[in-house]
Design a protein around this motif. Structure first.
Motif, PDB file in Angstrom:
ATOM      1  N   ALA A   2      37.000  38.387  32.579  1.00 58.95           N
ATOM      2  CA  ALA A   2      36.827  37.003  32.124  1.00 58.95           C
ATOM      3  C   ALA A   2      38.067  36.541  31.373  1.00 58.95           C
ATOM      4  O   ALA A   2      38.704  37.313  30.652  1.00 58.95           O
ATOM      5  CB  ALA A   2      35.597  36.898  31.229  1.00 58.95           C
ATOM      6  N   ALA A   3      38.429  35.282  31.577  1.00 63.75           N
ATOM      7  CA  ALA A   3      39.577  34.651  30.902  1.00 63.75           C
ATOM      8  C   ALA A   3      40.875  35.418  31.122  1.00 63.75           C
ATOM      9  O   ALA A   3      41.698  35.542  30.206  1.00 63.75           O
ATOM     10  CB  ALA A   3      39.292  34.487  29.410  1.00 63.75           C
ATOM     11  N   SER A   4      41.083  35.917  32.364  1.00 65.00           N
ATOM     12  CA  SER A   4      42.300  36.692  32.653  1.00 65.00           C
ATOM     13  C   SER A   4      43.211  36.030  33.676  1.00 65.00           C
ATOM     14  O   SER A   4      44.386  36.392  33.779  1.00 65.00           O
ATOM     15  CB  SER A   4      41.918  38.085  33.152  1.00 65.00           C
ATOM     16  N   ALA A   5      42.704  35.082  34.439  1.00 64.25           N
ATOM     17  CA  ALA A   5      43.485  34.493  35.533  1.00 64.25           C
ATOM     18  C   ALA A   5      44.307  33.303  35.046  1.00 64.25           C
ATOM     19  O   ALA A   5      43.792  32.411  34.373  1.00 64.25           O
ATOM     20  CB  ALA A   5      42.568  34.062  36.670  1.00 64.25           C
ATOM     21  N   ASP A   6      45.585  33.316  35.397  1.00 62.43           N
ATOM     22  CA  ASP A   6      46.459  32.181  35.066  1.00 62.43           C
ATOM     23  C   ASP A   6      46.256  31.028  36.043  1.00 62.43           C
ATOM     24  O   ASP A   6      46.260  29.864  35.646  1.00 62.43           O
ATOM     25  CB  ASP A   6      47.932  32.607  35.121  1.00 62.43           C
ATOM     26  N   GLY A  12      53.787  40.158  38.912  1.00 69.17           N
ATOM     27  CA  GLY A  12      52.567  39.370  39.009  1.00 69.17           C
ATOM     28  C   GLY A  12      51.491  40.136  39.765  1.00 69.17           C
ATOM     29  O   GLY A  12      51.710  41.240  40.273  1.00 69.17           O
ATOM     30  N   LYS A  13      50.320  39.527  39.857  1.00 69.16           N
ATOM     31  CA  LYS A  13      49.208  40.141  40.576  1.00 69.16           C
ATOM     32  C   LYS A  13      48.471  39.067  41.358  1.00 69.16           C
ATOM     33  O   LYS A  13      48.167  38.001  40.827  1.00 69.16           O
ATOM     34  CB  LYS A  13      48.243  40.834  39.608  1.00 69.16           C
ATOM     35  N   ALA A  73      35.701  29.240  36.602  1.00 73.40           N
ATOM     36  CA  ALA A  73      35.870  28.849  35.204  1.00 73.40           C
ATOM     37  C   ALA A  73      35.772  30.054  34.281  1.00 73.40           C
ATOM     38  O   ALA A  73      36.528  30.176  33.303  1.00 73.40           O
ATOM     39  CB  ALA A  73      34.832  27.799  34.824  1.00 73.40           C
ATOM     40  N   THR A  74      34.859  30.966  34.572  1.00 74.43           N
ATOM     41  CA  THR A  74      34.696  32.162  33.748  1.00 74.43           C
ATOM     42  C   THR A  74      35.928  33.054  33.817  1.00 74.43           C
ATOM     43  O   THR A  74      36.337  33.660  32.816  1.00 74.43           O
ATOM     44  CB  THR A  74      33.461  32.957  34.210  1.00 74.43           C
ATOM     45  N   ALA A  75      36.553  33.148  34.989  1.00 73.93           N
ATOM     46  CA  ALA A  75      37.695  34.046  35.178  1.00 73.93           C
ATOM     47  C   ALA A  75      39.000  33.484  34.627  1.00 73.93           C
ATOM     48  O   ALA A  75      39.943  34.251  34.380  1.00 73.93           O
ATOM     49  CB  ALA A  75      37.867  34.351  36.664  1.00 73.93           C
ATOM     50  N   GLY A  93      55.167  36.747  37.495  1.00 69.93           N
ATOM     51  CA  GLY A  93      54.332  37.463  36.546  1.00 69.93           C
ATOM     52  C   GLY A  93      52.928  36.914  36.409  1.00 69.93           C
ATOM     53  O   GLY A  93      52.126  37.455  35.648  1.00 69.93           O
ATOM     54  N   ALA A  94      52.590  35.850  37.153  1.00 67.25           N
ATOM     55  CA  ALA A  94      51.271  35.224  37.026  1.00 67.25           C
ATOM     56  C   ALA A  94      50.186  36.106  37.630  1.00 67.25           C
ATOM     57  O   ALA A  94      50.416  36.826  38.604  1.00 67.25           O
ATOM     58  CB  ALA A  94      51.270  33.862  37.705  1.00 67.25           C
ATOM     59  N   ASN A  95      48.998  36.011  37.045  1.00 66.13           N
ATOM     60  CA  ASN A  95      47.802  36.652  37.584  1.00 66.13           C
ATOM     61  C   ASN A  95      47.052  35.579  38.372  1.00 66.13           C
ATOM     62  O   ASN A  95      46.496  34.648  37.782  1.00 66.13           O
ATOM     63  CB  ASN A  95      46.936  37.210  36.457  1.00 66.13           C
TER      64      ASN A  95
END
Length: 320
Positions: free
Chosen positions: A170-174, A123-124, A191-193, A98-100
Motif C-alpha cells: 500500500a502507498a508504494s506506487a509512484d 526503477g520497477k 488508490a490503495t497502492a 527509478g519510479a515504481n
C-alpha cells in the motif's frame, strides 16, 4: 547502445523505392529479395547508418531500428499502444528513472518496452495481464528488443483488483498506467497502492469508457479532478516548393485521462471557476444551440406551404 553491428543485432534495411526490411544478423547468412542478395557479413562490423550494396549493385541503408519501428512491426496478441500515445503517457504521466510503476494490461508489450526504458535500471515495473497468452507474447517481444529479460520487470497473470495487494505494498506506487477494457473497476485498488501525490494515467478507446472512468475517479474522492485529452498526428509532404499536409494522418487512436492521488483523509477543495465559466447548465446555455442562435434562419410559413405544395404535386397519382 553499441552502434557497430554485431552478430545477433537487428538491422533495418531500406532499399529501392523505400521498402524496409528488418532482419537479425547471423554470420555466414544472406538476406535475399527479388532485387538480389546481401551478405550479413557485409553488414557485421559496419556502423549504423552505413550504405550496403547487394550483388546487383542496389544500395540499402542499414540502421539499427528504433523502438518505435520495432513496436509497429512486432508480433501482436492484442492491439498495441501507438508511439504517439506512448509518448504522451511517458511525458504527461511523468515516468521518471527509478519510479515504481504499475501497468495493466500488458497487451503485446509495446508500452511495457517504453516504460522499462523510462524507469531505468533502478526503477520497477509490475505489469498485470488477465490472459497468459498475451503475457507470453509481451515478454517475448520485450526480451527480443532489449536482448535479455529485464530483471526489474514482473508480469503477473490475473485481475489487477485481486492480485495488486499481493504484489504491491500500500502507498508504494509512484505511477499507475492502465490500458484495459474497464479501468473504472480498478480505481479503489489503484488508490490503495499509490503514494500521495502519485499519478494515474489511463488509456481508453471510446467515449463511453472515458466518461465512466472519469465519473468513477471523481466519485472516489481520493484524486484531483481528472484531465482528459486525445492527440492527433498529421505528417507533411515536403518536396521543394510542394509543401502540404499528407492526405492521410494518424487521428483518433484513443483517449488519455490522468489524475493525482490525494493524501489520506484529504477532501479536495471546491475551486472557484474562472470568471465567465459555468459549472452547471441553464436554460440560457441550452438556448445557444437553437437554430436562431447559431445563425440559421427559421423556415417561414410561406416557404413551408410552398414546399408542401411542391412535394404534393410531385406525388405519383394513385391507381384505383
Amino acid at each position: 547502445m553499441n552502434e557497430i553491428f554485431e552478430a545477433g543485432d537487428r538491422v533495418q534495411l531500406t532499399g529501392p523505392k523505400g521498402i524496409m526490411n528488418t532482419i537479425r544478423l547471423t554470420a555466414g547468412t544472406r538476406f535475399g529479395s527479388h532485387k538480389g542478395e546481401i551478405k550479413h557479413d557485409d553488414i557485421i562490423g559496419k556502423p549504423s547508418g552505413s550504405v550496403i550494396e547487394n550483388h546487383n549493385g542496389d544500395q540499402y541503408l542499414a540502421l539499427k531500428p528504433l523502438l518505435s519501428d520495432y513496436v509497429l512491426s512486432m508480433p501482436r496478441g492484442a492491439a498495441i499502444v501507438y508511439p504517439k500515445d506512448a509518448a504522451q503517457i511517458l511525458v504527461e504521466g511523468d515516468i521518471f528513472p527509478g519510479a515504481n510503476v504499475i501497468e495493466a494490461g500488458v497487451g503485446s508489450g509495446a508500452l511495457s518496452s517504453y516504460l522499462i526504458r523510462a524507469i531505468g535500471d533502478h526503477g520497477k515495473l509490475t505489469s498485470f495481464e488477465r490472459r497468459a497468452e498475451f503475457a507470453e507474447i509481451a515478454k517475448g517481444n520485450v526480451e527480443n528488443f532489449l536482448g535479455a529479460e529485464p530483471t526489474n520487470w514482473e508480469v503477473v497473470i490475473g485481475d489487477l483488483q485481486e492480485m495488486l495487494p499481493e504484489h504491491c505494498e500500500a502507498a508504494s506506487a509512484d505511477r499507475v498506467v492502465l490500458d484495459m477494457l474497464a479501468p473504472w473497476e480498478c480505481i479503489d485498488a489503484v488508490a490503495t497502492a499509490m503514494k500521495p501525490g502519485g499519478l494515474v494515467i489511463i488509456y481508453v478507446a471510446t467515449v463511453t469508457q472515458l466518461s465512466r472512468t472519469f465519473e468513477e475517479i471523481r466519485a472516489h474522492g481520493g484524486f484531483t479532478a481528472p484531465l482528459a485529452w486525445e492527440s492527433m498526428v498529421r505528417p507533411w509532404h515536403l518536396d521543394g516548393l510542394a509543401v502540404r499536409p499528407e492526405h492521410r494522418m494518424i487521428s483518433h487512436t484513443g483517449f488519455l485521462l490522468s489524475a493525482r492521488r490525494l493524501a489520506p483523509d484529504t477532501v479536495l477543495p471546491s475551486f472557484k471557476a474562472r470568471r465567465g465559466n459555468k459549472t452547471e447548465h441553464t436554460d440560457e446555455d441550452m438556448d445557444i444551440w437553437l437554430p436562431q442562435a447559431m445563425g440559421q434562419r427559421p423556415l417561414s410559413e410561406k416557404k413551408l406551404r410552398k414546399t408542401v405544395r411542391k412535394v404534393t404535386n410531385n406525388l405519383k397519382p394513385r391507381q384505383n
